[in-house]
Design an enzyme around this catalytic site. Structure first.
Site, PDB file in Angstrom:
ATOM      1  N   ASP A 179      13.513   5.723   6.595  1.00 29.00           N
ATOM      2  CA  ASP A 179      13.510   5.320   5.184  1.00 29.00           C
ATOM      3  C   ASP A 179      12.953   6.424   4.296  1.00 29.00           C
ATOM      4  O   ASP A 179      12.122   7.227   4.721  1.00 29.00           O
ATOM      5  CB  ASP A 179      12.676   4.027   5.037  1.00 29.00           C
ATOM      6  CG  ASP A 179      12.971   3.298   3.736  1.00 29.00           C
ATOM      7  OD1 ASP A 179      13.991   3.616   3.083  1.00 29.00           O
ATOM      8  OD2 ASP A 179      12.178   2.421   3.363  1.00 29.00           O
TER       9      ASP A 179
ATOM     10  N   GLY B 150      16.319   8.525  -0.385  1.00 25.89           N
ATOM     11  CA  GLY B 150      16.569   8.492  -1.828  1.00 25.89           C
ATOM     12  C   GLY B 150      15.381   9.023  -2.617  1.00 25.89           C
ATOM     13  O   GLY B 150      15.538   9.831  -3.538  1.00 25.89           O
TER      14      GLY B 150
ATOM     15  N   HIS C 226      20.286  11.940   1.926  1.00 25.90           N
ATOM     16  CA  HIS C 226      20.908  11.501   3.177  1.00 25.90           C
ATOM     17  C   HIS C 226      21.334  12.695   4.033  1.00 25.90           C
ATOM     18  O   HIS C 226      21.174  12.685   5.247  1.00 25.90           O
ATOM     19  CB  HIS C 226      22.106  10.587   2.890  1.00 25.90           C
ATOM     20  CG  HIS C 226      21.726   9.312   2.193  1.00 25.90           C
ATOM     21  ND1 HIS C 226      20.663   8.542   2.608  1.00 25.90           N
ATOM     22  CD2 HIS C 226      22.243   8.675   1.107  1.00 25.90           C
ATOM     23  CE1 HIS C 226      20.553   7.479   1.812  1.00 25.90           C
ATOM     24  NE2 HIS C 226      21.493   7.547   0.883  1.00 25.90           N
TER      25      HIS C 226
ATOM     26  N   GLU D 118      22.632  -5.256   4.576  1.00 31.01           N
ATOM     27  CA  GLU D 118      22.288  -5.360   3.148  1.00 31.01           C
ATOM     28  C   GLU D 118      22.594  -4.081   2.371  1.00 31.01           C
ATOM     29  O   GLU D 118      22.673  -4.095   1.135  1.00 31.01           O
ATOM     30  CB  GLU D 118      20.799  -5.715   2.978  1.00 31.01           C
ATOM     31  CG  GLU D 118      20.440  -7.140   3.333  1.00 31.01           C
ATOM     32  CD  GLU D 118      20.248  -7.371   4.831  1.00 31.01           C
ATOM     33  OE1 GLU D 118      20.397  -8.511   5.282  1.00 31.01           O
ATOM     34  OE2 GLU D 118      19.968  -6.402   5.569  1.00 31.01           O
TER      35      GLU D 118
ATOM     36  N   TRP E  33      25.288  -2.590   2.064  1.00 26.76           N
ATOM     37  CA  TRP E  33      26.578  -2.662   1.346  1.00 26.76           C
ATOM     38  C   TRP E  33      26.371  -2.945  -0.129  1.00 26.76           C
ATOM     39  O   TRP E  33      27.242  -2.669  -0.956  1.00 26.76           O
ATOM     40  CB  TRP E  33      27.468  -3.764   1.931  1.00 26.76           C
ATOM     41  CG  TRP E  33      27.922  -3.523   3.330  1.00 26.76           C
ATOM     42  CD1 TRP E  33      27.523  -4.222   4.435  1.00 26.76           C
ATOM     43  CD2 TRP E  33      28.854  -2.538   3.797  1.00 26.76           C
ATOM     44  NE1 TRP E  33      28.142  -3.724   5.556  1.00 26.76           N
ATOM     45  CE2 TRP E  33      28.978  -2.691   5.192  1.00 26.76           C
ATOM     46  CE3 TRP E  33      29.600  -1.534   3.167  1.00 26.76           C
ATOM     47  CZ2 TRP E  33      29.805  -1.887   5.978  1.00 26.76           C
ATOM     48  CZ3 TRP E  33      30.433  -0.736   3.945  1.00 26.76           C
ATOM     49  CH2 TRP E  33      30.523  -0.913   5.327  1.00 26.76           C
TER      50      TRP E  33
ATOM     51  N   ARG F 126      24.541  -1.469  -2.139  1.00 28.10           N
ATOM     52  CA  ARG F 126      24.242  -0.259  -2.908  1.00 28.10           C
ATOM     53  C   ARG F 126      25.496   0.178  -3.679  1.00 28.10           C
ATOM     54  O   ARG F 126      26.603  -0.274  -3.373  1.00 28.10           O
ATOM     55  CB  ARG F 126      23.797   0.853  -1.957  1.00 28.10           C
ATOM     56  CG  ARG F 126      22.475   0.527  -1.307  1.00 28.10           C
ATOM     57  CD  ARG F 126      21.963   1.682  -0.489  1.00 28.10           C
ATOM     58  NE  ARG F 126      20.667   1.338   0.090  1.00 28.10           N
ATOM     59  CZ  ARG F 126      19.797   2.214   0.549  1.00 28.10           C
ATOM     60  NH1 ARG F 126      20.060   3.501   0.485  1.00 28.10           N
ATOM     61  NH2 ARG F 126      18.643   1.804   1.045  1.00 28.10           N
TER      62      ARG F 126
ATOM     63  N   LEU G  24      18.959  10.666  27.580  1.00 28.05           N
ATOM     64  CA  LEU G  24      18.482   9.787  26.504  1.00 28.05           C
ATOM     65  C   LEU G  24      19.653   8.943  26.016  1.00 28.05           C
ATOM     66  O   LEU G  24      20.758   9.459  25.882  1.00 28.05           O
ATOM     67  CB  LEU G  24      17.948  10.639  25.342  1.00 28.05           C
ATOM     68  CG  LEU G  24      17.675   9.924  24.014  1.00 28.05           C
ATOM     69  CD1 LEU G  24      16.390   9.101  24.094  1.00 28.05           C
ATOM     70  CD2 LEU G  24      17.556  10.933  22.868  1.00 28.05           C
TER      71      LEU G  24
ATOM     72  N   ARG H 260       8.243   3.422  11.045  1.00 23.95           N
ATOM     73  CA  ARG H 260       8.942   3.387   9.752  1.00 23.95           C
ATOM     74  C   ARG H 260       8.354   4.454   8.850  1.00 23.95           C
ATOM     75  O   ARG H 260       7.134   4.525   8.665  1.00 23.95           O
ATOM     76  CB  ARG H 260       8.826   2.020   9.062  1.00 23.95           C
ATOM     77  CG  ARG H 260       9.614   2.016   7.737  1.00 23.95           C
ATOM     78  CD  ARG H 260       9.721   0.664   7.080  1.00 23.95           C
ATOM     79  NE  ARG H 260      10.678   0.735   5.956  1.00 23.95           N
ATOM     80  CZ  ARG H 260      11.445  -0.254   5.534  1.00 23.95           C
ATOM     81  NH1 ARG H 260      11.364  -1.425   6.123  1.00 23.95           N
ATOM     82  NH2 ARG H 260      12.282  -0.090   4.528  1.00 23.95           N
TER      83      ARG H 260
ATOM     84  N   ARG I 280       7.362  -2.875   6.083  1.00 28.84           N
ATOM     85  CA  ARG I 280       8.121  -4.093   6.356  1.00 28.84           C
ATOM     86  C   ARG I 280       9.187  -3.791   7.408  1.00 28.84           C
ATOM     87  O   ARG I 280       9.450  -2.638   7.726  1.00 28.84           O
ATOM     88  CB  ARG I 280       8.739  -4.648   5.071  1.00 28.84           C
ATOM     89  CG  ARG I 280       9.616  -3.673   4.306  1.00 28.84           C
ATOM     90  CD  ARG I 280      10.290  -4.332   3.092  1.00 28.84           C
ATOM     91  NE  ARG I 280      10.918  -3.319   2.259  1.00 28.84           N
ATOM     92  CZ  ARG I 280      10.363  -2.797   1.156  1.00 28.84           C
ATOM     93  NH1 ARG I 280       9.183  -3.218   0.749  1.00 28.84           N
ATOM     94  NH2 ARG I 280      10.989  -1.858   0.457  1.00 28.84           N
TER      95      ARG I 280
ATOM     96  N   SER J 137      12.453  -5.189   7.329  1.00 29.17           N
ATOM     97  CA  SER J 137      13.796  -5.122   6.738  1.00 29.17           C
ATOM     98  C   SER J 137      14.919  -5.544   7.706  1.00 29.17           C
ATOM     99  O   SER J 137      15.921  -4.836   7.852  1.00 29.17           O
ATOM    100  CB  SER J 137      14.076  -3.713   6.180  1.00 29.17           C
ATOM    101  OG  SER J 137      13.120  -3.370   5.208  1.00 29.17           O
TER     102      SER J 137
HETATM  103  C1  IPE Z   1      16.118  -0.213   5.865  1.00 30.06           C
HETATM  104  O1  IPE Z   1      15.883   0.543   4.735  1.00 30.06           O
HETATM  105  C2  IPE Z   1      17.500   0.067   6.384  1.00 30.06           C
HETATM  106  C3  IPE Z   1      17.716   1.415   6.903  1.00 30.06           C
HETATM  107  C4  IPE Z   1      16.817   2.351   7.075  1.00 30.06           C
HETATM  108  C5  IPE Z   1      19.061   1.693   7.309  1.00 30.06           C
HETATM  109  P1  IPE Z   1      16.125  -0.037   3.267  1.00 30.06           P
HETATM  110  O2  IPE Z   1      15.713   1.027   2.326  1.00 30.06           O
HETATM  111  O3  IPE Z   1      17.505  -0.544   3.150  1.00 30.06           O
HETATM  112  O4  IPE Z   1      15.120  -1.282   3.246  1.00 30.06           O
HETATM  113  P2  IPE Z   1      14.393  -1.999   2.038  1.00 30.06           P
HETATM  114  O5  IPE Z   1      15.457  -2.399   1.068  1.00 30.06           O
HETATM  115  O6  IPE Z   1      13.448  -1.017   1.443  1.00 30.06           O
HETATM  116  O7  IPE Z   1      13.665  -3.143   2.655  1.00 30.06           O
HETATM  117  C1  IPE Z   2      17.062   5.313   4.147  1.00 33.12           C
HETATM  118  O1  IPE Z   2      16.712   5.915   2.950  1.00 33.12           O
HETATM  119  C2  IPE Z   2      18.510   5.520   4.512  1.00 33.12           C
HETATM  120  C3  IPE Z   2      19.376   4.330   4.392  1.00 33.12           C
HETATM  121  C4  IPE Z   2      18.992   3.133   4.117  1.00 33.12           C
HETATM  122  C5  IPE Z   2      20.794   4.542   4.610  1.00 33.12           C
HETATM  123  P1  IPE Z   2      16.927   5.152   1.574  1.00 33.12           P
HETATM  124  O2  IPE Z   2      18.280   5.469   1.067  1.00 33.12           O
HETATM  125  O3  IPE Z   2      16.617   3.717   1.725  1.00 33.12           O
HETATM  126  O4  IPE Z   2      15.835   5.862   0.666  1.00 33.12           O
HETATM  127  P2  IPE Z   2      14.870   5.168  -0.399  1.00 33.12           P
HETATM  128  O5  IPE Z   2      14.168   4.063   0.310  1.00 33.12           O
HETATM  129  O6  IPE Z   2      15.737   4.683  -1.502  1.00 33.12           O
HETATM  130  O7  IPE Z   2      13.950   6.253  -0.818  1.00 33.12           O
HETATM  131 MG    MG Z   3      14.935   2.621   1.540  1.00 28.40          MG
END
Ligand code: IPE
Ligand code: IPE
Ligand code: MG
Length: 247
Positions: free
Chosen positions: A21, A24, A38, A68, A70, A72, A132, A189, A195, A197
């Site tokens: 995570d 972004g 990414h 979830e 999707w 975005r 692995l 995480r 959390r 998620s």
């Molecule tokens: C969890 O991250 C899903 C992935 C890392 C693929 P999210 O960024 O989607 O989770 P929330 O929305 O912060 O809980």
């Molecule tokens: C995790 O990073 C990657 C995916 C969920 C695909 P995020 O895209 O959730 O990054 P933040 O949480 O918005 O910073």
């Molecule tokens: Mg995230």
């Protein structure tokens, strides 16, 4: 000094699960679009997969796309799917060379055809590797997985292969996408969120949770080793008391 020196190689977790995570927010910090985050996240995937293989981790599950996600913006979802295809095609040789087997968990059939094709190719190409097992959680959520498992068990009951009174935890484990994969001992995480998620809810009943503030693109081998060293300092009691635990 490396955290590697403080790791007991005889007490490694067999399975590490990761919620990657913060891509972004990492991009935002660098004044770049989210997709740039990414792309840099892929570099971390490469590093962590290599690091896990090098010390002898057997299973590494990476949460790459949730059911979830999707929700975005379409531009980000499309970029993620394209990045996945591109990465799979680029990395297939390296995975194979390093004796890494690729697997997926999640609702793969609902992914774009191109993505499914790239996955099938990489999975078929690496299926005999045994160092692995790299498991990508794609279009995955734990509630989806449990729902699907209940349907599978229901069908067995309907066909008269199983009676409801006989359903036990082995049947449940076997009906999950993670059948044949041991439960993770350690879950990491990144990005400071604490959390789950919708990740591996059933499998993580006794998993040790490790949270770090680092954003995923900044997560390096040394951070993985730090998490493992931290895990090894913990006492896993599984509901018992210290004196009971077999060492
Ligand atoms: C969890 O991250 C899903 C992935 C890392 C693929 P999210 O960024 O989607 O989770 P929330 O929305 O912060 O809980
Ligand atoms: C995790 O990073 C990657 C995916 C969920 C695909 P995020 O895209 O959730 O990054 P933040 O949480 O918005 O910073
Ligand atoms: Mg995230």
């Amino acid at each position: 000094m490396s955290y590697l020196d403080s790791i007991d190689i005889n007490k490694l977790p067999r399975h590490i699960a990761v919620i990657m995570d913060g891509n972004g927010r990492w991009a935002k910090k660098h004044n770049k679009p989210r997709v740039f985050g990414h792309r840099n996240g892929v570099k971390a995937v490469r590093q962590i997969t290599e690091g896990a293989a090098e010390i002898g981790i057997e299973y590494l599950t990476l949460y790459a796309f949730s059911t979830e996600n999707w929700n975005r913006p379409a531009i980000e979802v499309n970029a993620l799917m394209m990045l996945l295809v591109e990465t799979l095609n680029n990395e297939i040789k390296t995975l194979d060379k390093n004796n890494i087997r690729l697997k997926t968990i999640g609702d793969i059939e609902q992914l774009p055809a191109k993505t499914q094709k790239a996955l099938q190719k990489a999975i078929a190409h690496t299926h005999q590797n045994d160092r692995l097992t790299l498991i990508l959680a794609l279009n995955y959520s734990s509630r989806w997985e449990i729902n699907a498992a209940i349907k599978k068990i229901g069908i067995q009951v309907q066909k008269g292969l199983l009676s409801p009174q006989d359903i036990n935890q082995d049947h449940i484990s076997a009906a999950l996408d993670t059948a044949d994969i041991p439960d993770p001992e350690l879950m990491i995480r990144t990005s400071g969120e604490q959390r789950i998620s919708n990740f591996l809810l059933y499998q993580m009943a006794y998993t040790e949770l490790y949270f770090t503030d680092k954003f995923w693109p900044d997560f390096e081998k040394e951070d993985l080793y730090q998490a493992i060293a931290d895990y090894q300092r913990r006492e896993r009691r599984f509901g018992m008391i210290s004196e009971n635990i077999m060492r």
